[in-house]
Design an enzyme around this catalytic site. Structure first.
Site, PDB file in Angstrom:
ATOM      1  N   GLY A 240     -14.849 -18.228  39.303  1.00  0.00           N
ATOM      2  CA  GLY A 240     -16.047 -17.842  38.582  1.00  0.00           C
ATOM      3  C   GLY A 240     -16.813 -16.623  39.045  1.00  0.00           C
ATOM      4  N   GLU A 282     -10.650 -21.250  43.532  1.00  0.00           N
ATOM      5  CA  GLU A 282      -9.581 -20.621  42.750  1.00  0.00           C
ATOM      6  C   GLU A 282     -10.119 -19.446  41.928  1.00  0.00           C
ATOM      7  OE1 GLU A 282      -8.239 -24.402  41.091  1.00  0.00           O
ATOM      8  OE2 GLU A 282      -9.694 -24.164  39.471  1.00  0.00           O
ATOM      9  N   PRO A 283     -10.425 -18.354  42.598  1.00  0.00           N
ATOM     10  CA  PRO A 283     -10.918 -17.178  41.876  1.00  0.00           C
ATOM     11  C   PRO A 283      -9.787 -16.454  41.154  1.00  0.00           C
ATOM     12  CG  PRO A 283     -10.706 -16.692  44.217  1.00  0.00           C
ATOM     13  CD  PRO A 283     -10.345 -18.132  44.047  1.00  0.00           C
ATOM     14  N   ARG A 285     -10.631 -13.506  38.258  1.00  0.00           N
ATOM     15  CA  ARG A 285     -11.157 -12.186  37.911  1.00  0.00           C
ATOM     16  C   ARG A 285     -11.502 -11.315  39.122  1.00  0.00           C
ATOM     17  NH1 ARG A 285     -13.895 -11.816  33.085  1.00  0.00           N
ATOM     18  NH2 ARG A 285     -14.208 -14.054  33.271  1.00  0.00           N
ATOM     19  N   ARG A 321     -10.791  -8.698  25.076  1.00  0.00           N
ATOM     20  CA  ARG A 321     -12.071  -9.220  25.572  1.00  0.00           C
ATOM     21  C   ARG A 321     -13.282  -8.733  24.781  1.00  0.00           C
ATOM     22  NH1 ARG A 321     -14.067  -8.698  29.816  1.00  0.00           N
ATOM     23  NH2 ARG A 321     -14.715 -10.832  30.219  1.00  0.00           N
ATOM     24  N   TYR A 325     -15.400 -11.709  23.372  1.00  0.00           N
ATOM     25  CA  TYR A 325     -16.671 -11.989  24.069  1.00  0.00           C
ATOM     26  C   TYR A 325     -17.724 -10.896  23.897  1.00  0.00           C
ATOM     27  CZ  TYR A 325     -13.034 -14.436  26.788  1.00  0.00           C
ATOM     28  OH  TYR A 325     -11.942 -15.163  27.172  1.00  0.00           O
ATOM     29  N   CYS A 350      -5.550  -2.786  12.913  1.00  0.00           N
ATOM     30  CA  CYS A 350      -6.160  -2.859  11.586  1.00  0.00           C
ATOM     31  C   CYS A 350      -7.171  -3.982  11.549  1.00  0.00           C
ATOM     32  CB  CYS A 350      -5.092  -3.052  10.535  1.00  0.00           C
ATOM     33  SG  CYS A 350      -4.150  -1.562  10.363  1.00  0.00           S
ATOM     34  N   TYR A 379      -7.433 -10.670  32.881  1.00  0.00           N
ATOM     35  CA  TYR A 379      -7.448 -11.148  31.503  1.00  0.00           C
ATOM     36  C   TYR A 379      -7.202 -10.026  30.493  1.00  0.00           C
ATOM     37  CZ  TYR A 379      -9.622 -15.106  33.875  1.00  0.00           C
ATOM     38  OH  TYR A 379      -9.903 -16.141  34.731  1.00  0.00           O
TER      39      TYR A 379
HETATM   40  N1  LLP Z   1     -10.436 -22.275  37.665  1.00  0.00           N
HETATM   41  C1  LLP Z   1     -10.524 -22.785  36.432  1.00  0.00           C
HETATM   42  C2  LLP Z   1     -10.376 -24.225  36.241  1.00  0.00           C
HETATM   43  C3  LLP Z   1     -10.761 -21.951  35.344  1.00  0.00           C
HETATM   44  O1  LLP Z   1     -10.877 -22.461  34.130  1.00  0.00           O
HETATM   45  C4  LLP Z   1     -10.884 -20.552  35.558  1.00  0.00           C
HETATM   46  C5  LLP Z   1     -11.097 -19.659  34.435  1.00  0.00           C
HETATM   47  C6  LLP Z   1     -10.764 -20.065  36.860  1.00  0.00           C
HETATM   48  C7  LLP Z   1     -10.546 -20.956  37.890  1.00  0.00           C
HETATM   49  C8  LLP Z   1     -10.865 -18.616  37.191  1.00  0.00           C
HETATM   50  O2  LLP Z   1     -12.103 -18.113  36.888  1.00  0.00           O
HETATM   51  P1  LLP Z   1     -12.502 -16.625  37.312  1.00  0.00           P
HETATM   52  O3  LLP Z   1     -12.575 -16.555  38.812  1.00  0.00           O
HETATM   53  O4  LLP Z   1     -11.470 -15.706  36.784  1.00  0.00           O
HETATM   54  O5  LLP Z   1     -13.817 -16.425  36.679  1.00  0.00           O
HETATM   55  N2  LLP Z   1     -10.335 -15.113  29.459  1.00  0.00           N
HETATM   56  C9  LLP Z   1     -11.701 -15.021  29.925  1.00  0.00           C
HETATM   57  C10 LLP Z   1     -12.091 -15.926  31.003  1.00  0.00           C
HETATM   58  C11 LLP Z   1     -11.724 -17.362  30.804  1.00  0.00           C
HETATM   59  C12 LLP Z   1     -11.607 -18.005  32.112  1.00  0.00           C
HETATM   60  C13 LLP Z   1     -11.024 -19.325  32.011  1.00  0.00           C
HETATM   61  N3  LLP Z   1     -10.996 -20.029  33.221  1.00  0.00           N
HETATM   62  C14 LLP Z   1     -12.079 -13.586  30.171  1.00  0.00           C
HETATM   63  O6  LLP Z   1     -11.358 -12.695  29.722  1.00  0.00           O
HETATM   64  O7  LLP Z   1     -13.125 -13.285  30.715  1.00  0.00           O
END
Ligand code: LLP
Length: 420
Positions: A240, A282-283, A285, A321, A325, A350, A379
């Site tokens: 996150g 579990e990062p 992004r 994205r 979003y 298109c 992503y």
């Molecule tokens: N763990 C779980 C259970 C998750 O659902 C996610 C992201 C992560 C870890 C990793 O989160 P991060 O560190 O990347 O924020 N496609 C979207 C984001 C959806 C994320 C889904 N889950 C985007 O392009 O921003």
């Protein structure tokens, strides 16, 4: 990413024009140096300061063999959410015990594959899935290590599609089912209960929702009493941590993000006279996002009375994205300077919503010029698609004047390969 260097047409000692010539555009480019710095930030801000901690890369952010290997070599595990990601990890020869399997609807074949391969951990998302997993494990004569993904029941200050911790979310086991699931896991021979998991959302700029989520989880554990508390060997805080997509956008360091949650977890277990369990995260992004850019070539420039449209040779097929979003990005003109004007950078798909940047400030540009969009490392490739039969661009990684192909670009033939 060094903006000045990019504007001068360079990335980590490589010339962007040369890269465009060699690999074509659009092109996803990763900086190895930046990837390593990102890993180091987790090492210094999370793994080093706290004992019994673990990091798994959320591979949905960018799934390819080369990156999996880079992470594994640096002691980072892998969070997977599909049979495809497990298969990719296997092909990359990643030790299967470093994998953890998330997801709200793991299919039978995926669970079977994960059990056969001996992945490290299943993150169970519902009571129904727990029974299903046990049944398959029994058939296969296997034992599965499990965490329960719990609904922390908190709102998060992020895009609605990225907020996962609230009670309306499709993810996680609800409060009312937790004890039932826990009791089942204690009796089952096939389930080795290790602990709990929460993930409140993505692209977070502060840790308040993680703290609120923890508070709710603490009270749930207390409701469970001594036996439940003693059985917790691991708490996974999900991912996150947000990144900065445009210049000056606020982001938070790894150290700052985890400091208070770690303190509160420590205190909670101290209060209950227990050793703090392992803490895993579990990062996705934040490990890869700012280490990647997309290089485009400028095509049609349309000057209208009210605005100027500048089209590039990609769009929502390589960057979903913005359409999904309303995400904001920053563009840099390569080897161009002069007075800046406001243009709308659009893609070639298109679709009216195929806009990459609503208002970009760029110097005068013309067809054939190169343009970079920053922070496209997470992503983007993983959500790339063949809309309008645009081929998925190649991915390269640069380091000290050398470029390595991580993923080849799709060819025209490949676009129709599966068609009969
Ligand atoms: N763990 C779980 C259970 C998750 O659902 C996610 C992201 C992560 C870890 C990793 O989160 P991060 O560190 O990347 O924020 N496609 C979207 C984001 C959806 C994320 C889904 N889950 C985007 O392009 O921003």
């Amino acid at each position: 990413m060094n903006r000045e260097e990019l504007k001068l047409g360079k990335i980590d000692g490589m010339d962007l024009k040369e890269l465009a010539k060699e690999f074509g555009t659009p092109l996803y480019i990763y900086s190895k140096k930046q990837l390593e710095e990102n890993v180091l930030a987790y090492q210094k801000g999370f793994l080093d300061p706290y004992e019994r901690t673990r990091v798994a890369f959320a591979s949905k952010a960018f799934s390819c063999k080369a990156l999996y290997q880079l992470m594994a070599q640096r002691g980072i595990g892998l969070d997977v959410v599909s049979g495809g990601e497990i298969f990719t990890a296997k092909q990359a020869k990643i030790p299967m015990e470093t994998l953890e399997f998330n997801g709200n609807n793991k299919e039978k074949w995926e669970i079977e594959l994960a059990l056969e391969e001996g992945i490290g951990l299943f993150i169970v998302d519902s009571l129904e899935e727990l029974y299903f997993l046990e049944k398959i494990a029994k058939e296969k004569g296997k034992v599965a290590k499990i965490l329960f993904r719990l609904k922390p029941n908190v709102e998060t200050d992020t895009h609605a599609h990225m907020s996962t911790g609230h009670s309306r979310s499709k993810f996680g086991i609800s409060r009312k089912d937790f004890l039932k699931a826990w009791e089942f896991s204690q009796k089952s021979k096939e389930m080795e209960f290790r602990g709990i998991h929460i993930h409140v959302g993505s692209q977070l700029k502060e840790n308040t929702s993680v703290l609120a989520g923890l508070k709710n989880i603490f009270s749930l554990l207390e409701e469970g009493g001594e036996k439940v508390l003693s059985s917790i060997k691991e708490i996974n805080l999900g991912g996150g941590l947000g990144i900065s997509y445009v210049e000056g956008e606020k982001s938070i360091s790894v150290e700052e993000f985890y400091k208070e949650p770690m303190k509160q977890i420590e205190e909670f277990f101290q209060k209950h006279k227990k050793i703090r369990p392992w803490i895993s995260i579990e990062p996705g992004r934040s490990l890869v996002g700012e280490a990647g850019i997309t290089l485009y070539e400028v095509g049609t420039i349309k000057e209208e009375e009210s605005q100027t449209f500048m089209a590039v040779n990609g769009g929502m097929s390589d960057n979903l994205r913005v359409a999904l979003y309303g995400a904001k990005y920053e563009a840099l003109a390569v080897n161009k300077s002069g007075e800046e004007k406001t243009v709308q950078i659009v893609g070639k798909c298109c679709e009216t919503g195929d806009v990459l940047i609503q208002k970009a400030k760029l110097p005068e540009m013309e067809r054939g010029d190169l343009l970079v969009i920053l922070a496209t490392g997470a992503y983007h490739y993983s959500m790339a698609n063949n809309y309008n039969k645009n081929p998925i661009p190649p991915v390269i990684c640069v380091e000290d004047g050398k470029a390595e192909i991580w993923v080849k670009g799709q060819t025209m033939e490949e676009l129709i390969q599966r068609e009969q």
